[in-house]
Design a protein around this motif. Structure first.
Motif, PDB file in Angstrom:
ATOM      1  N   LYS A  13     -64.179  -0.105 -33.955  1.00  0.00           N
ATOM      2  CA  LYS A  13     -63.228   1.289 -33.590  1.00  0.00           C
ATOM      3  C   LYS A  13     -62.306   0.490 -34.087  1.00  0.00           C
ATOM      4  O   LYS A  13     -61.761   2.025 -34.799  1.00  0.00           O
ATOM      5  CB  LYS A  13     -63.035   0.493 -32.028  1.00  0.00           C
ATOM      6  N   ASN A  17     -61.353   3.704 -37.179  1.00  0.00           N
ATOM      7  CA  ASN A  17     -59.551   4.651 -36.553  1.00  0.00           C
ATOM      8  C   ASN A  17     -58.887   4.437 -37.670  1.00  0.00           C
ATOM      9  O   ASN A  17     -57.369   4.496 -37.405  1.00  0.00           O
ATOM     10  CB  ASN A  17     -58.889   3.795 -35.101  1.00  0.00           C
ATOM     11  N   ASN A  22     -58.351   9.018 -37.706  1.00  0.00           N
ATOM     12  CA  ASN A  22     -57.704   8.306 -35.856  1.00  0.00           C
ATOM     13  C   ASN A  22     -57.327  10.309 -35.248  1.00  0.00           C
ATOM     14  O   ASN A  22     -56.577  10.627 -36.105  1.00  0.00           O
ATOM     15  CB  ASN A  22     -56.668   8.067 -35.827  1.00  0.00           C
ATOM     16  N   PHE A  23     -58.223  10.490 -34.578  1.00  0.00           N
ATOM     17  CA  PHE A  23     -58.200  12.344 -33.475  1.00  0.00           C
ATOM     18  C   PHE A  23     -58.139  11.520 -32.602  1.00  0.00           C
ATOM     19  O   PHE A  23     -59.448  11.351 -32.489  1.00  0.00           O
ATOM     20  CB  PHE A  23     -59.086  13.418 -34.406  1.00  0.00           C
ATOM     21  N   LYS A  24     -57.186  12.422 -31.106  1.00  0.00           N
ATOM     22  CA  LYS A  24     -57.590  12.328 -30.595  1.00  0.00           C
ATOM     23  C   LYS A  24     -57.814  14.165 -29.734  1.00  0.00           C
ATOM     24  O   LYS A  24     -57.800  14.090 -28.276  1.00  0.00           O
ATOM     25  CB  LYS A  24     -56.023  12.435 -29.532  1.00  0.00           C
ATOM     26  N   GLY A  25     -58.124  14.345 -30.149  1.00  0.00           N
ATOM     27  CA  GLY A  25     -58.394  15.962 -29.752  1.00  0.00           C
ATOM     28  C   GLY A  25     -59.663  15.701 -28.648  1.00  0.00           C
ATOM     29  O   GLY A  25     -60.914  15.252 -29.668  1.00  0.00           O
ATOM     30  N   LYS A  26     -60.016  16.500 -27.806  1.00  0.00           N
ATOM     31  CA  LYS A  26     -61.272  16.237 -26.780  1.00  0.00           C
ATOM     32  C   LYS A  26     -61.698  17.656 -26.265  1.00  0.00           C
ATOM     33  O   LYS A  26     -60.977  18.937 -26.445  1.00  0.00           O
ATOM     34  CB  LYS A  26     -61.549  15.836 -25.802  1.00  0.00           C
ATOM     35  N   CYS A 138     -65.754  14.264 -28.643  1.00  0.00           N
ATOM     36  CA  CYS A 138     -64.259  13.633 -29.059  1.00  0.00           C
ATOM     37  C   CYS A 138     -65.047  12.702 -30.108  1.00  0.00           C
ATOM     38  O   CYS A 138     -66.204  12.531 -30.750  1.00  0.00           O
ATOM     39  CB  CYS A 138     -64.024  12.293 -27.890  1.00  0.00           C
ATOM     40  N   SER A 140     -64.766   9.582 -30.811  1.00  0.00           N
ATOM     41  CA  SER A 140     -65.340   8.080 -30.392  1.00  0.00           C
ATOM     42  C   SER A 140     -66.559   8.176 -30.474  1.00  0.00           C
ATOM     43  O   SER A 140     -67.711   7.429 -30.806  1.00  0.00           O
ATOM     44  CB  SER A 140     -65.068   7.439 -29.429  1.00  0.00           C
ATOM     45  N   LYS A 203     -61.796  16.266 -37.065  1.00  0.00           N
ATOM     46  CA  LYS A 203     -60.713  17.318 -37.046  1.00  0.00           C
ATOM     47  C   LYS A 203     -61.693  17.974 -37.311  1.00  0.00           C
ATOM     48  O   LYS A 203     -61.222  19.845 -36.697  1.00  0.00           O
ATOM     49  CB  LYS A 203     -59.280  17.006 -37.330  1.00  0.00           C
ATOM     50  N   TYR A 206     -63.733  19.789 -34.979  1.00  0.00           N
ATOM     51  CA  TYR A 206     -63.686  20.421 -33.449  1.00  0.00           C
ATOM     52  C   TYR A 206     -62.437  21.338 -34.021  1.00  0.00           C
ATOM     53  O   TYR A 206     -62.687  22.990 -32.839  1.00  0.00           O
ATOM     54  CB  TYR A 206     -61.832  19.187 -33.509  1.00  0.00           C
TER      55      TYR A 206
END
Length: 225
Positions: A13, A17, A22-26, A138, A140, A203, A206
């Motif tokens: 992990k 990251n 490192n991208f937070k979109g879901k 996501c 992860s 990303k 996404y």
């Protein structure tokens, strides 16, 4: 299924990251709650009268045990199925041809692409290849190296890559973690991307997954096949 200890998960992990992305979109998908991969396979077997089934990656036979067909082969190096080999070893020695192939082995781009191409070489006329875990929601869930139990890997990159070929018709059905649908037919919608599929990030997925994967619903799939 690959086993991960706490140290490996934490290391992977942090590595991913820090050095990969490192991208937070879901994403929120519209997966049917009562229609699964075994339902789709049963539909295709019954509609086309298929008799020969191959499954790559069987785990605990969650799927393989449910398949009702004349001849079925399940390949897994660790558990499940009826042939204890890696997919590479199996395809190197295989002389049989199959109507329907379900790929759910090692969920990393290079291996998935290899499994798809090997499956194409032993696919009967009017046969179909299904590829599981094409739609991570996501970062992860698609990170390689893996650092969580619920994991799709970067299977989606193999679909994106092969959608650039002229001789493969490919869709992805929005169901059961995303199921790629591959036929040996003229590609009616060749994908154009600006960089190699292996270099795409989550990303990119996404922002473009519907176009990348050529996403269709179960209803649209049944209109086509």
């Amino acid at each position: 299924m690959e086993k991960l200890n706490k140290i490996s998960k934490l290391f992977n992990k942090i590595y991913y990251n820090l050095f990969v992305e490192n991208f937070k979109g879901k994403l929120n998908y519209n997966f049917p709650q009562n229609y699964y991969r075994w339902d789709l396979i049963e539909y295709l077997i019954n509609k086309y009268g298929y008799s020969d089934y191959l499954e790559i990656g069987c785990d605990q036979d969650q799927l393989f045990s449910k398949i009702k067909i004349q001849n079925k082969v399940g390949v897994d190096p660790s558990s499940g199925g009826n042939i204890r080999k890696t997919s590479d070893e199996f395809f190197k020695e295989n002389k049989n041809r199959f109507d329907i192939v379900f790929i759910d082995g090692l969920h990393v781009y290079d291996q998935v692409k290899k499994d798809i191409l090997n499956s194409i070489n032993c696919l009967k006329d009017n046969g179909i290849i299904l590829v599981h875990d094409c739609m991570p929601d996501c970062l992860s869930k698609q990170a390689v190296p893996r650092y969580r139990m619920i994991w799709n890997g970067d299977v989606w990159k193999a679909i994106v890559d092969l959608r650039q070929r002229v001789d493969l018709e490919i869709f992805t059905c929005e169901m059961d973690q995303g199921i790629g649908i591959i036929k040996k037919e003229k590609n009616t919608s060749i994908l154009e991307i600006k960089k190699p599929a292996r270099n795409l990030k989550f990303k990119d997925y996404y922002a473009n997954y519907k176009n990348f994967l050529r996403v269709i619903s179960v209803e649209e799939l049944k209109e086509k096949y």
